[in-house]
Design a protein around this motif. Structure first.
Motif, PDB file in Angstrom:
ATOM      1  N   GLY B  19       0.825  -1.202   0.000  1.00 13.68           N
ATOM      2  CA  GLY B  19       0.000   0.000   0.000  1.00 13.68           C
ATOM      3  C   GLY B  19       0.857   1.249   0.000  1.00 13.68           C
ATOM      4  N   PHE B  20       0.412   2.263  -0.725  1.00 11.79           N
ATOM      5  CA  PHE B  20       1.022   3.591  -0.606  1.00 11.79           C
ATOM      6  C   PHE B  20       0.023   4.452   0.136  1.00 11.79           C
ATOM      7  N   ALA B  21       0.459   5.623   0.596  1.00 13.41           N
ATOM      8  CA  ALA B  21      -0.463   6.513   1.290  1.00 13.41           C
ATOM      9  C   ALA B  21      -1.720   6.690   0.440  1.00 13.41           C
ATOM     10  N   GLN B  44      -4.539  -3.607 -16.623  1.00 10.59           N
ATOM     11  CA  GLN B  44      -4.822  -2.250 -17.077  1.00 10.59           C
ATOM     12  C   GLN B  44      -3.868  -1.251 -16.433  1.00 10.59           C
ATOM     13  N   ASN B  45      -3.932  -0.024 -16.893  1.00  2.00           N
ATOM     14  CA  ASN B  45      -3.118   1.033 -16.284  1.00  2.00           C
ATOM     15  C   ASN B  45      -3.484   1.167 -14.812  1.00  2.00           C
ATOM     16  N   GLY B  46      -2.497   1.133 -13.972  1.00  2.00           N
ATOM     17  CA  GLY B  46      -2.755   1.268 -12.550  1.00  2.00           C
ATOM     18  C   GLY B  46      -3.124  -0.041 -11.870  1.00  2.00           C
ATOM     19  N   ALA B  47      -3.042  -1.151 -12.600  1.00  6.59           N
ATOM     20  CA  ALA B  47      -3.394  -2.443 -12.013  1.00  6.59           C
ATOM     21  C   ALA B  47      -2.378  -2.855 -10.952  1.00  6.59           C
ATOM     22  N   GLY B  48      -1.145  -2.381 -11.084  1.00  6.59           N
ATOM     23  CA  GLY B  48      -0.129  -2.714 -10.089  1.00  6.59           C
ATOM     24  C   GLY B  48       1.066  -3.463 -10.654  1.00  6.59           C
ATOM     25  N   LYS B  49       1.185  -3.514 -11.970  1.00  5.42           N
ATOM     26  CA  LYS B  49       2.289  -4.265 -12.590  1.00  5.42           C
ATOM     27  C   LYS B  49       3.647  -3.689 -12.193  1.00  5.42           C
ATOM     28  N   SER B  50       3.793  -2.376 -12.345  1.00  2.93           N
ATOM     29  CA  SER B  50       5.092  -1.778 -12.025  1.00  2.93           C
ATOM     30  C   SER B  50       5.395  -1.889 -10.537  1.00  2.93           C
ATOM     31  N   THR B  51       4.366  -1.760  -9.728  1.00  2.00           N
ATOM     32  CA  THR B  51       4.576  -1.898  -8.293  1.00  2.00           C
ATOM     33  C   THR B  51       5.060  -3.312  -7.968  1.00  2.00           C
ATOM     34  N   LEU B  52       4.458  -4.299  -8.615  1.00  2.00           N
ATOM     35  CA  LEU B  52       4.872  -5.683  -8.402  1.00  2.00           C
ATOM     36  C   LEU B  52       6.353  -5.849  -8.752  1.00  2.00           C
ATOM     37  N   TYR B  91      13.365  -0.662 -16.104  1.00  2.00           N
ATOM     38  CA  TYR B  91      12.193   0.019 -15.564  1.00  2.00           C
ATOM     39  C   TYR B  91      11.408   0.723 -16.653  1.00  2.00           C
ATOM     40  N   GLN B  92      10.147   0.993 -16.309  1.00  2.00           N
ATOM     41  CA  GLN B  92       9.242   1.616 -17.280  1.00  2.00           C
ATOM     42  C   GLN B  92       9.750   2.997 -17.678  1.00  2.00           C
ATOM     43  N   GLU B  93      10.202   3.771 -16.697  1.00  2.00           N
ATOM     44  CA  GLU B  93      10.774   5.067 -17.018  1.00  2.00           C
ATOM     45  C   GLU B  93      12.266   4.837 -17.225  1.00  2.00           C
ATOM     46  N   SER B 204       3.582  -5.663 -21.209  1.00  2.00           N
ATOM     47  CA  SER B 204       3.225  -4.885 -22.387  1.00  2.00           C
ATOM     48  C   SER B 204       1.714  -4.784 -22.474  1.00  2.00           C
ATOM     49  N   HIS B 205       1.273  -3.698 -23.113  1.00  2.00           N
ATOM     50  CA  HIS B 205      -0.158  -3.561 -23.340  1.00  2.00           C
ATOM     51  C   HIS B 205      -0.557  -4.044 -24.725  1.00  2.00           C
ATOM     52  N   ARG B 206       0.446  -4.462 -25.510  1.00  2.00           N
ATOM     53  CA  ARG B 206       0.134  -4.863 -26.876  1.00  2.00           C
ATOM     54  C   ARG B 206      -0.107  -6.369 -26.930  1.00  2.00           C
ATOM     55  N   ARG B 403       3.128  12.389  -9.999  1.00  2.00           N
ATOM     56  CA  ARG B 403       4.209  11.428  -9.809  1.00  2.00           C
ATOM     57  C   ARG B 403       3.719  10.060  -9.354  1.00  2.00           C
ATOM     58  N   THR B 404       2.637  10.049  -8.580  1.00  2.00           N
ATOM     59  CA  THR B 404       2.203   8.782  -7.992  1.00  2.00           C
ATOM     60  C   THR B 404       1.329   7.976  -8.944  1.00  2.00           C
ATOM     61  N   LEU B 405       1.088   8.476 -10.151  1.00  2.00           N
ATOM     62  CA  LEU B 405       0.263   7.732 -11.091  1.00  2.00           C
ATOM     63  C   LEU B 405       1.071   6.708 -11.866  1.00  2.00           C
ATOM     64  N   SER B 406       0.387   5.673 -12.329  1.00  2.00           N
ATOM     65  CA  SER B 406       1.066   4.689 -13.165  1.00  2.00           C
ATOM     66  C   SER B 406       1.386   5.325 -14.514  1.00  2.00           C
ATOM     67  N   GLY B 407       2.309   4.701 -15.245  1.00  2.00           N
ATOM     68  CA  GLY B 407       2.793   5.276 -16.492  1.00  2.00           C
ATOM     69  C   GLY B 407       1.694   5.609 -17.484  1.00  2.00           C
ATOM     70  N   GLY B 408       0.793   4.682 -17.687  1.00  2.00           N
ATOM     71  CA  GLY B 408      -0.271   4.897 -18.665  1.00  2.00           C
ATOM     72  C   GLY B 408      -1.190   6.029 -18.259  1.00  2.00           C
ATOM     73  N   ASN B 409      -1.417   6.149 -16.969  1.00  2.00           N
ATOM     74  CA  ASN B 409      -2.305   7.212 -16.497  1.00  2.00           C
ATOM     75  C   ASN B 409      -1.661   8.585 -16.618  1.00  2.00           C
TER      76      ASN B 409
HETATM   77  N1  LIG Z   1       4.949   5.992  -5.256  1.00  2.00           N
HETATM   78  C1  LIG Z   1       3.607   5.879  -5.262  1.00  2.00           C
HETATM   79  N2  LIG Z   1       2.852   6.587  -4.386  1.00  2.00           N
HETATM   80  C2  LIG Z   1       1.503   6.476  -4.382  1.00  2.00           C
HETATM   81  N3  LIG Z   1       0.812   5.690  -5.220  1.00  2.00           N
HETATM   82  C3  LIG Z   1       1.497   4.964  -6.120  1.00  2.00           C
HETATM   83  C4  LIG Z   1       2.931   5.023  -6.198  1.00  2.00           C
HETATM   84  N4  LIG Z   1       3.335   4.203  -7.183  1.00  2.00           N
HETATM   85  C5  LIG Z   1       2.225   3.651  -7.709  1.00  2.00           C
HETATM   86  N5  LIG Z   1       1.110   4.109  -7.074  1.00  2.00           N
HETATM   87  C6  LIG Z   1      -0.278   3.707  -7.352  1.00  2.00           C
HETATM   88  O1  LIG Z   1      -0.332   2.308  -7.352  1.00  2.00           O
HETATM   89  C7  LIG Z   1      -1.211   1.836  -8.355  1.00  2.00           C
HETATM   90  C8  LIG Z   1      -0.489   0.848  -9.257  1.00  2.00           C
HETATM   91  O2  LIG Z   1       0.466   1.533 -10.048  1.00  2.00           O
HETATM   92  P1  LIG Z   1       1.463   0.808 -11.038  1.00  2.00           P
HETATM   93  O3  LIG Z   1       2.446   1.816 -11.477  1.00  2.00           O
HETATM   94  O4  LIG Z   1       1.961  -0.424 -10.408  1.00  2.00           O
HETATM   95  O5  LIG Z   1       0.499   0.435 -12.271  1.00  2.00           O
HETATM   96  P2  LIG Z   1       0.841  -0.330 -13.623  1.00  2.00           P
HETATM   97  O6  LIG Z   1       0.065  -1.578 -13.602  1.00  2.00           O
HETATM   98  O7  LIG Z   1       2.289  -0.419 -13.801  1.00  2.00           O
HETATM   99  O8  LIG Z   1       0.175   0.650 -14.712  1.00  2.00           O
HETATM  100  P3  LIG Z   1       0.709   1.112 -16.177  1.00  2.00           P
HETATM  101  O9  LIG Z   1       0.245   0.098 -17.136  1.00  2.00           O
HETATM  102  O10 LIG Z   1      -0.041   2.392 -16.406  1.00  2.00           O
HETATM  103  O11 LIG Z   1       2.165   1.315 -16.101  1.00  2.00           O
HETATM  104  C9  LIG Z   1      -1.745   3.066  -9.073  1.00  2.00           C
HETATM  105  O12 LIG Z   1      -2.998   3.376  -8.536  1.00  2.00           O
HETATM  106  C10 LIG Z   1      -0.748   4.137  -8.735  1.00  2.00           C
HETATM  107  O13 LIG Z   1      -1.350   5.394  -8.727  1.00  2.00           O
END
Ligand SMILES: Nc1ncnc2c1ncn2[C@@H]1O[C@H](COP(=O)(O)OP(=O)(O)OP(=O)(O)O)[C@@H](O)[C@H]1O
Ligand SMILES: [Mg+2]
Lengths: 357, 506
Positions: B19-21, B44-52, B91-93, B204-206, B403-409
């Motif tokens: 969890g993030f704040a 999907q965007n924001g599903a949590g892939k990058s966080t994983l 990394y994505q970025e 990938s989204h493709r 900054r806290t949004l996922s890449g796609g968002n």
């Molecule tokens: N450092 C952070 N602080 C707060 N929230 C975050 C942070 N990093 C990610 N999140 C939130 O965690 C959720 C998952 O984000 P994540 O980047 O893992 O998505 P993703 O699946 O990689 O999406 P995308 O396909 O757009 O890259 C999103 O709701 C995002 O806003």
């Protein structure tokens, strides 16, 4: 299907790589490289020499006067080299001047000098270096682990170290009585004073450290892209501490040199040196935002300022005029650097940012 | 293919939460990666892939759950811990340092050195071998990375992953910035790696890519695993989309209505030229028309857009909007005439990362929300909220920092900015980079809708399919030259590729 694709792709793949070599003319390329940036400084320095030679003739152009310029440059030069590392990593150290003052005060305390007389003059050197290192360590820990902005943390050290130096010395000047220390510090090697040798050695060591070691490489990486450095496994916090310790150590060495030159320790030593150092570093071509640093540039920057001072003094010009000239040099140098940086393909325009402006 | 003998998984993740704040990014994710497989992670965007993947590379610490490496439970308190085990991440970025050379970037953090003293020649030599292996022998190890294209920076990133003794490479949307030629090169490398027993986690989204390169798929939806280790070959696309989105998405590209013959020309580009980048380019875009630029990465399409926008100063030629000639090299002139540009690189060019979503959305229009200099933030928020809904931006909270949004968002925020603006001319550079399937369809529909309302639009995309599906007319561009101008319905993907191949051969 993959094989087919791969074959088709082959010529395309080479294309983007080929694009990366710039098509600018060779002179422009040279000017953009590190050599070119230094070249500009060398030209500036040469111009100052011409001015000096024209206005003061032999009084300017003689070996003794050259030594004077270098001697004048040596203390601020050593400090500037320490500061170059911090700035290259994207940080700043405002405290080096007052840390220098503090090191001279503590190293010239009667108790320290007495102990040195009983053992060796080296003790005074070690004490000065230790004081510098400890001050740098405090800066580094507060910045890296306390997450305090470097500007604020070192500003606090600037004020605090000066205050401590005043307290310890009771605002009086402490004369250096240790004869061995003075003898060593006044020594000449090959007709060149030790102070200048120290500057040369520190500069060479600094160049090597920045350009040829993992430490230097990581310093540049942290300044260039802190997140990337962290992800690459660099221990960023620890490295930051090392950097401020290095700047403190440089201030300590400069303190020793100051004690040798003035034969006294006082809390007013090194006043405003931090600003001179930052000016020299920036004029030299190190980016204030970090990611690129040049020791050669810093050395040239220091020499430009000390030559300027020398030319002005020789012509009996007011120090206020000199300050004005310094200010102009800083602005012009930075403007020129930006022009070089903006030209050619290396900096891409940023439409989004320009739009916002 | 691994079912019969069931080798021991290299990496096993169970019940991972993070969890993030204010956001629960991972609510329970499982993953099993076998040696030598390409394991696709979708969502999907924001599903949590990058966080994983960031918890797997030691960047984030999970709140709960278990990670096993070759059967043994492990913790990854910092990036070096993962790197030491043999987990390397792209990394994505883009995570390269611009001021350092290619070789210096590759060995960053594990420099070739003895007692801290660098071996520059040796590092360059190894880097050269690595680059050759990646099909990029032409890239010099001593080039400064800041001068490279995004695609080449990615190659550096991959070379870095390979420069260690790596057993698992995680790639977070590596293809988002690559064209089809680059992607097939990437796939060639991936196949080479898996043949050596190295496992690859591929995001990938493709969907077509997943089909080409993937062995198995795991799907995450809203931070939770919805599928684990599905075989690529026997999972239909529709099933995947349902697992990711929870609904069916059909007809990705909206229907194309012919541009009325009497529609006025809005944007006219006449013999525009930028030395060293592109030769004389001329075209017109009418109200309600979508013009697509097809070509490969590095074909200078973005440069053409940036020159039209005035961010680069044209060497010769002119641009006019509704008959009014623009001042070359002046963004102000372009913006005042009604041109909007959504740039390719979102982080460096478009977003103010620490500002909330709504301020980023209204960055080019905030004057509209002001009375006598006083900004009406709630009106700004309202406008942003509309776009958030339209683009399915997640989380749907206008106050969250970009900054806290996922890449796609993040990409969607940029798009939203110009949608709010409502300019008569809209230049979209890679509008769906990193955007998921569901939102892609929404974005296409929105672009179509804008066109229907009379906006003249140029779309640049490395996905030729996207250009052809979305645009009315197409310019095929290669290395700064326009090869053809044609109706989108008169050409297909092969046609474009053939042209480009011939063009670069000539
Ligand atoms: N450092 C952070 N602080 C707060 N929230 C975050 C942070 N990093 C990610 N999140 C939130 O965690 C959720 C998952 O984000 P994540 O980047 O893992 O998505 P993703 O699946 O990689 O999406 P995308 O396909 O757009 O890259 C999103 O709701 C995002 O806003
Ligand atoms: Mg992501």
């Amino acid at each position: 299907m993959s094989e087919q694709n791969t074959k088709v792709a082959e010529p395309v793949i080479e294309a983007p790589a080929g694009h990366t070599t710039s098509k600018a003319n060779p002179l422009q390329n040279l000017l953009k490289g590190p050599a070119g940036r230094s070249l500009g400084l060398v030209i500036a320095l040469a111009l100052l020499f011409v001015v000096g030679a024209v206005t003061s003739g032999d009084r300017f152009l003689n070996f003794e006067n050259m030594l004077t310029i270098f001697r004048y440059a040596s203390i601020i030069g050593v400090i500037s080299i320490g500061v170059t590392f911090v700035i290259t990593a994207g940080g700043i150290d405002l405290s080096v001047g007052s840390v220098l003052g503090l090191t001279t005060v503590i190293a010239s305390l009667t108790s320290v000098q007495m102990a040195a007389t009983q053992s060796s003059w080296i003790l005074m050197v070690l004490v000065a270096l230790a004081v510098g290192v400890v001050a740098g360590l405090i800066n580094g820990v507060v910045i890296a682990y306390g997450n305090v902005v470097a500007f604020i943390a070192t500003l606090a050290m600037l004020v605090g170290a000066r205050g401590l130096a005043e307290l310890i010395s009771g605002r009086s000047t402490q004369i250096v009585t240790n004869r061995d220390f003075l003898r060593v510090m006044r020594a000449e090697v090959l007709g060149v004073p030790l102070l200048i040798w120290i500057f040369v050695i520190v500069a060479i060591a600094g160049w090597f450290l920045l350009n040829r070691t993992t430490f230097g490489r990581r310093t540049i990486a942290i300044g260039g892209n802190l997140e990337a450095a962290r992800l690459a496994g660099i221990k960023v916090k620890r490295h930051l501490v090392y950097l401020y310790v290095l700047a403190g150590l440089a201030a300590g060495i400069a303190g020793v040199m100051m004690l040798g030159r003035t034969t006294a320790g006082t809390s007013t030593h090194g006043l405003l040196y931090e600003l001179d150092a930052i000016a020299a570093v920036v004029v030299g071509g190190t980016l204030l935002i970090g990611g690129r640093g040049t020791i050669m540039g810093t050395v040239l920057g220091v020499l430009i300022f000390s030559t300027l001072t020398n030319v002005f003094t020789q012509n009996n010009l007011d120090t206020s005029v000199q300050a004005l000239a310094k200010g102009l040099i800083i602005v012009v140098a930075v403007l020129l650097q930006q022009r070089f940086a903006a030209r050619g393909p290396r900096k891409r325009e940023k439409p989004g940012l320009r739009k916002a402006a | 293919m691994f079912e019969e003998d069931q080798p021991r998984p290299l990496l096993e993740v169970r019940g991972l939460t993070k969890g993030f704040a204010g956001v629960q990014a991972l609510k329970g994710v499982d993953l099993q990666v076998l040696p030598g497989e390409v394991h696709c992670v979708m969502g999907q965007n924001g599903a949590g892939k990058s966080t994983l993947i960031k918890t797997l590379s030691g960047v984030h610490q999970p709140d709960s759950g278990e990670i096993r490496w070759e059967g043994k439970p492990i913790t990854l308190p910092r990036p070096t811990a993962a790197l030491d085990l043999g987990i390397a991440t792209m990394y994505q970025e883009l995570d390269v340092v611009d001021g350092l050379s290619v070789a210096e970037n590759i060995f960053l953090g594990h420099e070739r050195a003895t007692g801290g003293v660098l071996h520059v020649k040796k590092a360059n030599a190894i880097a050269r071998t690595l680059l050759k292996r990646l099909g990029h022998g032409g890239l010099s190890p001593s080039t400064e990375v800041g001068t490279l294209s995004a695609a080449n920076k990615q190659i550096v990133s991959m070379a870095r992953a390979l420069s260690r003794d790596t057993r698992l490479i995680i790639m977070d949307e590596p293809s988002a910035i690559l064209d089809s030629g680059e992607v097939s090169n990437l796939f060639r490398v991936v196949r080479e790696l898996t043949a050596q027993g190295i496992a690859v986690v591929y995001i990938s989204h493709r969907l077509e890519e997943i089909r080409q390169i993937g062995d198995r798929i795991s799907v995450i939806k809203d931070g939770r695993s919805t599928a684990n280790g599905l075989n690529v070959t026997d999972t239909p696309k529709s099933e995947l989309i349902r697992l990711m989105t929870g609904r069916d998405v059909e007809n990705v590209f909206p229907e194309r209505k012919p541009v009325p013959v009497d529609a006025p020309v809005v944007l006219e580009v006449d013999n525009l030229e930028l030395f060293g980048h592109f030769d004389k380019v001329s075209f017109t875009v009418r109200a309600g028309e979508i013009l697509g630029f097809a070509g490969l990465v590095g074909s200078k399409r973005s440069e053409i857009l940036e020159t039209i926008y005035g961010a680069r100063k044209a060497s010769s030629g002119k641009v006019s909007v509704q008959g009014k000639v623009l001042r070359p090299g002046s963004v102000t002139s372009a913006v005042n005439a009604g041109i909007g540009l959504s740039p390719e690189e979102r982080k460096s060019q478009g977003l103010i990362l620490d500002e909330p979503i709504f301020k980023n959305v209204t960055l080019s229009t905030f004057e509209r929300f002001a009375r006598g200099g006083y900004l009406n933030e709630s009106a700004e928020r309202g406008a942003a909220r509309e776009q958030i809904t339209a683009l399915e931006l997640r989380p749907a909270d206008p106050d969250r920092p970009a900054r806290t949004l996922s890449g796609g968002n993040q990409q969607k925020i940029l798009l939203a900015r110009w949608l709010v603006h409502g300019t008569p001319v809209l230049l979209l550079d890679e509008p769906t980079r990193g955007v998921d399937v569901g939102a892609r369809a929404e974005i296409y529909a929105l672009i179509r809708k804008l066109a229907a309302a009379g906006t003249a639009i140029i779309v640049v995309s490395s996905e030729i399919e996207e250009v052809l599906g979305l645009a009315d007319n197409v310019l095929v561009i290669d290395d700064g030259k326009v090869l053809t101008q044609t109706k989108a319905s008169d050409i297909d993907e092969h046609g474009v590729l053939d042209l480009v191949m011939k063009g670069s051969a000539a």
